[in-house]
Write an enzyme that holds these catalytic residues in place. Structure first.
Site, mmCIF file in Angstrom:
data_model
loop_
_atom_site.group_PDB
_atom_site.id
_atom_site.type_symbol
_atom_site.label_atom_id
_atom_site.label_comp_id
_atom_site.label_asym_id
_atom_site.label_seq_id
_atom_site.Cartn_x
_atom_site.Cartn_y
_atom_site.Cartn_z
ATOM 1 N N LEU A 1 -37.774 19.719 -6.034
ATOM 2 C CA LEU A 1 -37.543 18.358 -6.519
ATOM 3 C C LEU A 1 -36.319 17.720 -5.876
ATOM 4 O O LEU A 1 -36.231 16.503 -5.778
ATOM 5 C CB LEU A 1 -37.351 18.375 -8.045
ATOM 6 C CG LEU A 1 -38.545 18.866 -8.870
ATOM 7 C CD1 LEU A 1 -38.164 18.953 -10.338
ATOM 8 C CD2 LEU A 1 -39.729 17.924 -8.690
ATOM 9 N N GLY B 1 -25.513 19.743 -6.061
ATOM 10 C CA GLY B 1 -24.232 20.192 -5.531
ATOM 11 C C GLY B 1 -24.086 21.697 -5.507
ATOM 12 O O GLY B 1 -23.403 22.239 -4.654
ATOM 13 N N GLY C 1 -26.904 23.900 -5.766
ATOM 14 C CA GLY C 1 -28.169 24.575 -5.507
ATOM 15 C C GLY C 1 -29.329 23.604 -5.506
ATOM 16 O O GLY C 1 -29.150 22.389 -5.523
ATOM 17 N N ASP D 1 -18.743 13.928 -13.190
ATOM 18 C CA ASP D 1 -19.563 13.724 -11.992
ATOM 19 C C ASP D 1 -20.742 12.810 -12.311
ATOM 20 O O ASP D 1 -21.878 13.083 -11.927
ATOM 21 C CB ASP D 1 -20.059 15.066 -11.453
ATOM 22 C CG ASP D 1 -20.545 14.947 -9.997
ATOM 23 O OD1 ASP D 1 -20.134 13.990 -9.305
ATOM 24 O OD2 ASP D 1 -21.337 15.797 -9.554
#
Length: 840
Positions: free
Chosen positions: A531, A535, A537, A650
C-alpha cells in the site's frame, strides 16, 4: 473685489463648519463659558480619541469617559466619575471649568459629582483632549495643570506610565471595573513594584493573583512568551537614585492603536487594533493558564502546565499534606524532607556537621517571589558563595542582565517551570539529596543490584510458567523480537516490561498474530499487496483467515530507531480510542520481525487524492471540510480528552487515512510522545518529523508542545484547501505555501488559494479555514490557538483574531543548513524518514 469675495466666502464656510460641528455636538475644548453637555463630545485634534457621557452595556447609569473615536466596538479607556454615576437621563448635567479653575462634573441639581482638585491653577484654564488620549487641564500658556494620565482607571495607553515614585509617594496603577457594565472600583489592581529588579503584579484585593517575574532590562523573566517575541512593547525605566520605577507600553510600529487593561476577572491584557480586519485583537494575556496564578502549588511547589498533575514538590521536599495534594489542592505546598546540614545542632556527629549543603539546579524557571538583590556580587561564583555562607539562604540565581539574587526571607513560592525561556534557579538541599556520601552510594548500589537480581528471578519464574503453558520457552523471546542470548538480558527485561504494561493497564485486547499467518494474509508481502512506504517500513494489505481486511505495517530491519518507535506505537494506540484515530488490531514479533496490524481503510491516505490531478476532484469542499474537522477533533482528543496527553509530532497528509466514507483517521504514532503523572516536557536532543510541517521552535531548538502539533495542523489545513504541497511552491517564486497564502491574504485575495478543482457554495467557510490555518502557523507557539479553540473557530463558535505574517522559512531549506550541529536529528522528506547524527 475678487479678493474680498474670496475672503467673505472663506469666512462663511468657516462659520458654516462651526455650526455643523455644534449641531453634531462636537467640541474641541472646554472652558468656563463652554461646558460639555450630555449631547456633546470632546474630540482630539486628530480625531483619534473622544470624551463624553456614556452608559455601559446593560446599565442605565451615566458616566464621563474617554474612548477611541472610530473603532468599534469602543473600549472605554478612562472614566471620571467611576464610583458616582449620574442619574439616568440627567440632561442638565455638565462637565465644566469652575470658578477656581478646576474641572468639575455637575449633575442637574448643581451637585459636584467629580472634580480635579488641582492646586495652584490659573483662572484662565481650559480642558482639551490630546491625540495621546490624555485629557488635560491647562493654563493660558497651554501648560498642563492636571492630566487623566496621572489618574488612570483600568487602562494604560501608550505614553502613559504605571509605577511609583518612592520619594514623593506617588503611585500609578490600574484598577479593574467591578463588572463589564459597572466601572466602579473592582477587585483587581495591577502595578509595577519598586523593588530591584521590579516585577509586575496583579492583586485580588490584598492577595497576590498574578506575577510577571523579575525585569531583566529587556523582558520579564516570568512571562514565558516575551522571549519568543521579536520585539516586546513592554518597557521599564528604574532610577534607583531618584526612587522612581515606571512601566510603559512602547509600540514597535507606528501608528499604533492599542492599550493594556486589567479586566473585571483579573486578566491583564494587551490589545491592539488591526486596521485591515477592522477589529481588536489580544496581543498578550496574563495569567494565561492555571500555573500563572500566584502560588498555585504553594511554598516549595513548582508548577508546569504541560504536566498532569501540574504541581510537584521541589527536589528534597514532600507535600505538606498528602491528602490535600492527592485531591488536587496544592496551595499548602511542600516541606523539606531532609534537614539541611547547616541547620543541624552541635550534638550531631562531627562528620555530619562537616558536610556541606548542595544546590539543585533547575533550568527554564520563573524565579520565585521575594528575592533579595545583591548589587555587590559580580559573578555566579560569588552568588553561590554568599548563599552557601548563610544558612537562611534557600536558593540563589545569577542572571547576567540582573546580577545576583538570593532568597532568604520567605518560602520559595510562585515557581513555574517553562518549556522555553526562564532562568536557572539553584535550590539548597541537603548533601545526601544530590548523590550523598560514598557510603550512601554503596548502599544504594547494593540495593539496586539486589532489586535487579530479584526482578530477574521473578521474570525467569514467569517465563518458566508461560513455557509450561505454551509449550515453548522461545515464544517469550520471540514476543519481544529477540533470541535468548545472555547479552540481551537487559533488553529482554525492558521488552517484557512494556508488554506487561499493556496487560496491567487494561489496554485493549490486542491479538498476537503468528508470522506465518501474516505471510499468508499478505501473500508473502507481495508487491501487489503493498500500500505504501512509511518512515520506518512498508505497509501491505492483507486478508486474515476470518475474512477481515487489514493493513500490515512491517518495520524495516535497517531502521536504527525502529524498536523504540514500534513499542511506542503499540503502547500509545492500544490506550487510545477515537473515531478519527486509526485502530490497532494486533501485532507480531517473531524473530527479527516486528509488525503492526491495523484496520484496513480502503481509500488509503489523504495525499493519494489531494495531490493527484485526476483524483482530487473527488474531494469536493464538503468532504474537505469534513476531513479538516475530523483531524481537528482527533488532535483535540490526543491533546486534552484522552486518558493520556499525546503529542503526535509527525502530523502530515500521508499520515491521514480515509475510510470508505472519506472520514479521516490520524495514523503513525511511532514518533508520538505521551505525558502523564509528573513527566516533564523539555527540550529534546532528537528532532523528529517532516520538514515543512515542523514548527519553528521545534525545528530550530528541539522544543515541542501541543502547539507544535497545531503548527503541523495549520500547514495540513492550508494544503487541503489549496490542493498544493507546502514544499511545492518554489517554482512559482515562493519559499513555501505559507508565504504564498500570506501574500493572498494580505492582498484580500484569500479565495484565490482554493483548489481550482473544486467549487464552493460557502466561500466564507473557506476563508474561515484559511484564517484558522494562518493562526495555527504563527511563528511563536503562544500566538497559536490550542486545538479546543481551533475546533470552535472552525465551527464558527469563536471569534478569530488577526494573524501575523509567518516569517519562519527554515523548513524549506536543506537539513544540514538549519539543524543545530549539536542535535541528533530525524526528519522525513515526502514520506521517507532518514536519520542524521552529527558530531557532538
Amino acid at each position: 473685489m475678487s479678493l474680498m469675495i474670496s475672503w467673505c466666502f472663506c469666512l462663511f464656510f468657516f462659520i458654516l463648519l462651526q455650526a455643523c460641528q455644534i449641531a453634531r455636538g462636537v467640541v474641541y475644548n472646554i472652558t468656563t463659558l463652554e461646558p460639555l453637555f450630555p449631547n456633546q463630545t470632546l474630540v482630539s485634534s486628530g480625531q483619534i480619541f473622544e470624551l463624553g457621557f456614556f452608559k455601559p452595556n446593560g446599565s442605565e447609569n451615566h458616566f464621563v469617559g474617554i474612548w477611541y473615536k472610530n473603532f468599534t466596538p469602543s473600549k472605554i479607556v478612562w472614566v471620571a466619575n467611576r464610583n458616582l454615576p449620574l442619574m439616568y437621563r440627567d440632561w442638565s448635567a455638565k462637565l465644566t471649568i469652575g470658578g477656581d479653575g478646576n474641572l468639575k462634573l455637575m449633575d442637574g441639581r448643581g451637585n459636584i459629582v467629580w472634580s480635579t482638585n488641582a492646586s495652584g491653577q490659573s483662572n484662565y484654564t481650559s480642558a482639551a483632549l490630546l491625540d495621546s488620549g490624555n485629557f488635560v487641564l491647562q493654563d493660558a500658556n497651554y501648560s498642563e495643570i492636571w492630566g487623566s494620565f496621572d489618574d488612570p482607571t483600568d487602562t494604560l495607553l501608550p505614553s502613559m506610565k504605571m509605577g511609583v515614585n518612592a520619594r514623593t509617594g506617588e503611585k500609578y496603577y490600574l484598577s479593574s471595573w467591578r463588572s463589564d457594565s459597572d466601572p466602579s472600583l473592582g477587585s483587581f489592581l495591577s502595578e509595577i513594584t519598586s523593588e530591584t529588579p521590579p516585577q509586575p503584579f496583579t492583586w485580588n484585593h490584598s492577595t497576590p493573583y498574578w506575577r510577571g517575574g523579575q525585569w531583566d532590562k529587556s523582558k520579564f523573566i516570568g512571562i514565558q512568551n516575551m522571549d519568543q517575541s521579536y520585539s516586546s512593547m513592554m518597557n521599564v525605566q528604574q532610577d534607583i537614585q531618584q526612587g522612581t520605577t515606571y512601566f510603559s507600553i512602547v509600540p514597535y510600529n507606528s501608528p499604533f492603536f492599542g492599550y493594556m487593561f486589567v479586566s473585571p476577572q483579573g486578566y491583564l491584557k494587551v490589545m491592539y487594533w488591526d486596521d485591515g480586519a477592522k477589529a481588536w485583537f489580544t496581543d498578550w494575556t496574563g495569567p494565561n493558564n492555571t500555573c500563572e496564578i500566584y502560588g498555585t502549588c504553594g511554598p516549595f511547589g513548582v508548577c508546569n502546565s504541560m504536566n498532569l498533575p501540574i504541581c510537584r514538590c521541589l527536589n528534597g521536599f514532600v507535600p505538606m499534606s498528602n491528602e490535600e495534594w492527592n485531591s488536587g489542592n496544592w496551595t499548602g505546598g511542600c516541606v523539606r524532607e531532609t534537614e539541611l546540614n547547616c541547620q543541624k545542632n552541635t550534638s550531631t556527629s562531627a562528620s555530619t556537621i562537616l558536610k556541606k549543603d548542595a544546590f539543585w539546579q533547575m533550568s527554564q524557571m520563573k524565579l520565585p517571589d521575594s528575592a533579595d538583590y545583591l548589587s555587590d556580587i559580580g559573578d555566579q561564583e560569588g552568588c553561590l558563595s554568599r548563599c552557601l555562607s548563610n544558612c537562611s539562604c534557600l536558593a540563589y540565581s545569577y542572571v547576567n542582565t540582573i546580577g545576583c539574587m538570593v532568597w532568604t526571607k520567605e518560602d520559595l513560592i510562585d515557581l513555574e517551570e517553562f518549556s522555553t525561556a526562564g532562568a536557572d534557579l539553584f535550590v539548597r538541599v541537603a548533601h545526601v539529596k544530590t548523590g550523598g556520601s560514598p557510603q550512601k552510594a554503596v548502599i544504594i548500589s547494593l540495593s539496586t543490584v539486589a532489586g535487579i537480581m530479584f526482578f530477574a528471578v521473578f521474570v525467569f519464574g514467569v517465563c518458566k510458567w508461560r513455557t509450561k503453558k505454551e509449550g515453548n520457552f522461545r515464544i517469550i523471546l520471540r514476543l519481544l523480537g529477540w533470541v535468548d542470548k545472555p547479552e540481551r538480558l537487559g533488553e529482554l527485561l525492558q521488552g517484557n516490561s512494556w508488554e506487561e504494561q499493556l496487560k496491567q493497564d487494561d489496554a485493549l485486547e490486542l491479538t498476537l498474530f503468528s508470522f506465518d499467518s501474516i505471510l499468508l494474509a499478505t501473500n508473502k508481502f507481495s508487491m501487489t499487496n503493498k500500500l505504501g512506504q512509511g518512515g520506518f517500513g512498508s505497509v501491505y494489505k492483507g486478508k486474515m483467515n476470518d475474512g477481515r481486511e487489514v493493513a500490515v505495517k512491517r518495520l524495516s530491519s535497517s531502521s536504527a530507531q525502529g524498536v523504540q518507535e514500534f513499542k511506542n506505537e503499540i503502547i500509545l494506540i492500544s490506550k487510545l480510542q477515537h473515531r478519527n484515530l486509526v485502530k490497532l488490531i494486533g501485532c507480531c514479533t517473531e524473530g527479527d520481525e516486528k509488525l503492526l496490524v491495523y484496520e484496513y481503510l480502503p481509500n488509503k491516505s489523504l495525499d493519494t487524492f489531494l495531490f493527484d490531478s485526476g483524483k482530487k476532484v473527488e474531494l469536493d469542499w464538503g468532504k474537505r471540510f469534513k476531513i479538516i474537522e475530523g483531524i481537528a477533533r482527533g488532535l483535540l482528543y490526543l491533546h486534552r480528552d484522552s486518558c493520556l496527553r499525546v503529542i503526535h509530532r509527525d502530523l502530515k497528509v500521508s499520515n491521514i487515512l480515509l475510510d470508505e466514507k472519506m472520514n479521516p483517521k490520524i495514523s503513525d504514532f511511532g514518533l508520538a510522545r505521551m505525558f502523564e503523572g509528573t513527566q516533564v516536557l523539555v527540550n529534546t536532543h532528537k528532532i523528529v518529523g517532516t520538514l515543512g510541517y515542523m514548527s519553528p521552535e521545534y525545528a530550530m531548538g528541539g522544543i515541542f508542545s501541543e502547539r507544535s502539533d497545531v503548527y503541523s495542523f495549520g500547514v495540513l489545513l492550508l494544503e487541503i484547501v489549496s490542493g498544493k504541497k507546502n514544499t511545492a511552491m518554489y517554482d512559482q517564486g515562493y519559499l513555501n505555501l505559507l508565504s504564498y497564502v500570506w501574500q493572498l491574504w494580505s492582498e484580500g485575495k484569500a479565495l484565490d488559494l482554493m483548489d481550482e478543482a473544486i467549487a464552493v457554495s460557502f466561500p466564507l467557510e473557506v476563508i474561515r479555514c484559511i484564517h484558522v490555518g494562518l493562526l495555527c502557523v504563527q511563528d511563536h507557539a503562544m500566538d497559536r490557538p490550542n486545538m479546543m479553540n481551533v475546533v470552535l473557530m472552525l465551527s464558527g463558535e469563536s471569534d478569530l483574531p488577526q494573524p501575523r505574517q509567518p516569517i519562519f522559512t527554515f523548513q524549506t531549506e536543506m537539513p544540514n543548513h538549519g539543524i543545530p550541529s549539536q542535535k541528533e536529528s530525524l526528519w522525513s522528506v515526502n514520506t521517507v524518514t532518514n536519520t542524521m547524527v552529527e558530531g557532538r
